[in-house]
Each structure stands twice: as structure tokens, then as C-alpha cells.
Design a protein around this motif. Structure first.
Motif, PDB file in Angstrom:
ATOM      1  N   UNK A   1      77.467 -53.559 -22.136  1.00 51.12           N
ATOM      2  CA  UNK A   1      76.055 -53.690 -21.884  1.00 51.12           C
ATOM      3  C   UNK A   1      75.113 -52.119 -22.547  1.00 51.12           C
ATOM      4  N   UNK A   2      74.296 -52.341 -23.685  1.00 51.07           N
ATOM      5  CA  UNK A   2      73.797 -50.463 -23.751  1.00 51.07           C
ATOM      6  C   UNK A   2      72.256 -51.133 -23.624  1.00 51.07           C
ATOM      7  N   UNK A   3      72.347 -51.792 -21.998  1.00 55.52           N
ATOM      8  CA  UNK A   3      71.031 -50.676 -21.735  1.00 55.52           C
ATOM      9  C   UNK A   3      70.405 -49.834 -21.029  1.00 55.52           C
ATOM     10  N   UNK A   4      70.617 -47.689 -21.414  1.00 53.19           N
ATOM     11  CA  UNK A   4      71.044 -47.180 -20.476  1.00 53.19           C
ATOM     12  C   UNK A   4      69.286 -46.189 -20.759  1.00 53.19           C
ATOM     13  N   UNK A   5      68.271 -46.653 -21.507  1.00 49.74           N
ATOM     14  CA  UNK A   5      67.387 -46.317 -21.049  1.00 49.74           C
ATOM     15  C   UNK A   5      66.706 -45.682 -19.841  1.00 49.74           C
ATOM     16  N   UNK A   6      67.007 -46.439 -18.421  1.00 55.72           N
ATOM     17  CA  UNK A   6      67.143 -46.210 -17.251  1.00 55.72           C
ATOM     18  C   UNK A   6      67.791 -44.606 -17.232  1.00 55.72           C
ATOM     19  N   UNK A   7      69.192 -44.701 -17.799  1.00 55.39           N
ATOM     20  CA  UNK A   7      69.915 -43.466 -17.331  1.00 55.39           C
ATOM     21  C   UNK A   7      69.606 -42.570 -17.397  1.00 55.39           C
ATOM     22  N   UNK A   8      69.438 -42.418 -18.810  1.00 58.57           N
ATOM     23  CA  UNK A   8      68.869 -41.135 -19.904  1.00 58.57           C
ATOM     24  C   UNK A   8      67.589 -40.727 -19.095  1.00 58.57           C
ATOM     25  N   UNK A   9      66.228 -41.624 -18.968  1.00 58.48           N
ATOM     26  CA  UNK A   9      65.960 -41.252 -18.022  1.00 58.48           C
ATOM     27  C   UNK A   9      65.859 -40.253 -16.818  1.00 58.48           C
ATOM     28  N   UNK A  10      66.469 -41.721 -15.989  1.00 57.44           N
ATOM     29  CA  UNK A  10      67.040 -40.722 -14.550  1.00 57.44           C
ATOM     30  C   UNK A  10      67.451 -39.442 -14.408  1.00 57.44           C
ATOM     31  N   UNK A  11      68.442 -39.398 -15.633  1.00 56.02           N
ATOM     32  CA  UNK A  11      69.473 -37.629 -15.851  1.00 56.02           C
ATOM     33  C   UNK A  11      68.716 -36.669 -16.889  1.00 56.02           C
ATOM     34  N   UNK A  12      67.991 -36.850 -16.945  1.00 55.73           N
ATOM     35  CA  UNK A  12      66.587 -35.858 -17.743  1.00 55.73           C
ATOM     36  C   UNK A  12      65.356 -35.724 -16.433  1.00 55.73           C
ATOM     37  N   UNK A  13      65.077 -36.820 -15.608  1.00 59.56           N
ATOM     38  CA  UNK A  13      64.509 -35.938 -14.237  1.00 59.56           C
ATOM     39  C   UNK A  13      65.203 -35.706 -13.208  1.00 59.56           C
ATOM     40  N   UNK A  14      66.517 -36.218 -12.778  1.00 60.29           N
ATOM     41  CA  UNK A  14      67.537 -34.854 -12.264  1.00 60.29           C
ATOM     42  C   UNK A  14      67.676 -33.817 -12.815  1.00 60.29           C
ATOM     43  N   UNK A  15      68.040 -33.841 -14.125  1.00 59.61           N
ATOM     44  CA  UNK A  15      68.300 -32.278 -14.410  1.00 59.61           C
ATOM     45  C   UNK A  15      66.977 -31.468 -14.616  1.00 59.61           C
ATOM     46  N   UNK A  16      65.539 -32.244 -14.496  1.00 58.23           N
ATOM     47  CA  UNK A  16      64.507 -31.117 -13.762  1.00 58.23           C
ATOM     48  C   UNK A  16      64.304 -30.947 -13.112  1.00 58.23           C
ATOM     49  N   UNK A  17      64.544 -31.719 -12.492  1.00 57.95           N
ATOM     50  CA  UNK A  17      64.305 -31.835 -10.653  1.00 57.95           C
ATOM     51  C   UNK A  17      65.683 -30.718 -10.092  1.00 57.95           C
ATOM     52  N   UNK A  18      66.601 -30.425 -10.958  1.00 55.92           N
ATOM     53  CA  UNK A  18      67.655 -29.418 -10.688  1.00 55.92           C
ATOM     54  C   UNK A  18      67.550 -27.953 -11.071  1.00 55.92           C
ATOM     55  N   UNK A  19      66.457 -27.222 -12.371  1.00 51.46           N
ATOM     56  CA  UNK A  19      65.907 -26.795 -12.221  1.00 51.46           C
ATOM     57  C   UNK A  19      65.060 -26.080 -11.519  1.00 51.46           C
ATOM     58  N   UNK A  20      63.794 -27.086 -11.214  1.00 49.48           N
ATOM     59  CA  UNK A  20      62.852 -27.307 -10.613  1.00 49.48           C
ATOM     60  C   UNK A  20      62.887 -26.775  -8.919  1.00 49.48           C
ATOM     61  N   UNK A  21      64.431 -27.095  -8.680  1.00 51.35           N
ATOM     62  CA  UNK A  21      65.259 -26.290  -7.233  1.00 51.35           C
ATOM     63  C   UNK A  21      65.576 -25.393  -7.159  1.00 51.35           C
ATOM     64  N   UNK A  22      66.136 -25.562  -8.486  1.00 49.65           N
ATOM     65  CA  UNK A  22      66.252 -23.935  -8.431  1.00 49.65           C
ATOM     66  C   UNK A  22      65.293 -22.376  -7.880  1.00 49.65           C
ATOM     67  N   UNK A  23      63.703 -22.802  -8.757  1.00 45.59           N
ATOM     68  CA  UNK A  23      62.931 -22.286  -8.430  1.00 45.59           C
ATOM     69  C   UNK A  23      61.638 -21.735  -6.613  1.00 45.59           C
ATOM     70  N   UNK A  24      62.457 -22.991  -5.815  1.00 39.39           N
ATOM     71  CA  UNK A  24      61.973 -23.179  -5.180  1.00 39.39           C
ATOM     72  C   UNK A  24      61.754 -21.431  -4.157  1.00 39.39           C
TER      73      UNK A  24
END
Length: 119
Positions: free
Chosen positions: A96-119
Motif C-alpha cells: 500500500x503506497x498511500x503514506x502521505x498521511x503518515x508522513x504528514x503525521x510524522x512531521x506534525x508530531x516531530x514539530x509538536x515534540x519540539x514545541x513541547x520542550x519549549x513549554x
């Protein structure tokens, strides 16, 4: 930074709360039209994955909101990065080559990780 965290964490939490609840309460046949990969993992693992998603969504919101164990928020976000990395592997192994949503969720979670360390 605070507004950015709450926006991204809120969106991730809503997504994973919804997806996790579906995995916990619906049958494999009900999930198949929207999640073609459900036949590739055992049903108990699918239910456990849903429970992990619900717990992760809770971990993004409650610790920063209450001020109790705030280090759980970045841990939950890192967990979602790892979860989606594994999800991409499952998609690709099942051809199943439909991984665009997964890649977007990885990016969003990675940015959220960084933001959570800034709280």
C-alpha cells in the motif's frame, strides 16, 4: 510557542483519539474500507494499537494542561513519530503506497515534540 503547541497538539490529539477509538470499538470488517492494512495484523494487536493511540492523545493534552508530569507530552509526541514510522513500514510491506498521511503525521508530531520542550 504556546499557541502553536496547543494548536498542533490539539489537532494530533483529536486525530488519534478518533482513530484509536475506531480501532478499539469497531470490528475488522468495519475498519477494512478505511484501513486496508487491518488484515495484516492480529485483532488483539489492532485493539492494543487503538488503546495506545488514545493514551498518547491524552498524554499530549493532560500533562501540560495540569502541570503534572509535563515531560509526558514530548514523550507522547515522540511515540507518535515512532508509531507512524512503523505504520509506513506496514503500508509498504502490504504494498500500500498511500503514506502521505503518515508522513504528514510524522512531521506534525516531530514539530509538536519540539514545541513541547519549549513549554
Amino acid at each position: 510557542m504556546n499557541t502553536a503547541y496547543w494548536t498542533l497538539a490539539g489537532l494530533l490529539a483529536l486525530f488519534y483519539l478518533y482513530a484509536g477509538t475506531l480501532k478499539v470499538i469497531r470490528s475488522r470488517d468495519q475498519l477494512r474500507p478505511m484501513m486496508a492494512w487491518v488484515d495484516h495484523i492480529p485483532l488483539p494487536a489492532l485493539k492494543a494499537l487503538g488503546a495506545v493511540e488514545i493514551l498518547g492523545a491524552t498524554g499530549l493534552i493532560l500533562p501540560p494542561l495540569t502541570g503534572t508530569a509535563p515531560s509526558l507530552a514530548p514523550a507522547a509526541a515522540i511515540g507518535f513519530v515512532l508509531l507512524q514510522t512503523g505504520a509506513i513500514g506496514v503500508h509498504l510491506m502490504s504494498e500500500d503506497r498511500r503514506i502521505t498521511l503518515n508522513a504528514g503525521l510524522i512531521l506534525t508530531a516531530a514539530v509538536t515534540t519540539w514545541l513541547a520542550t519549549q513549554l
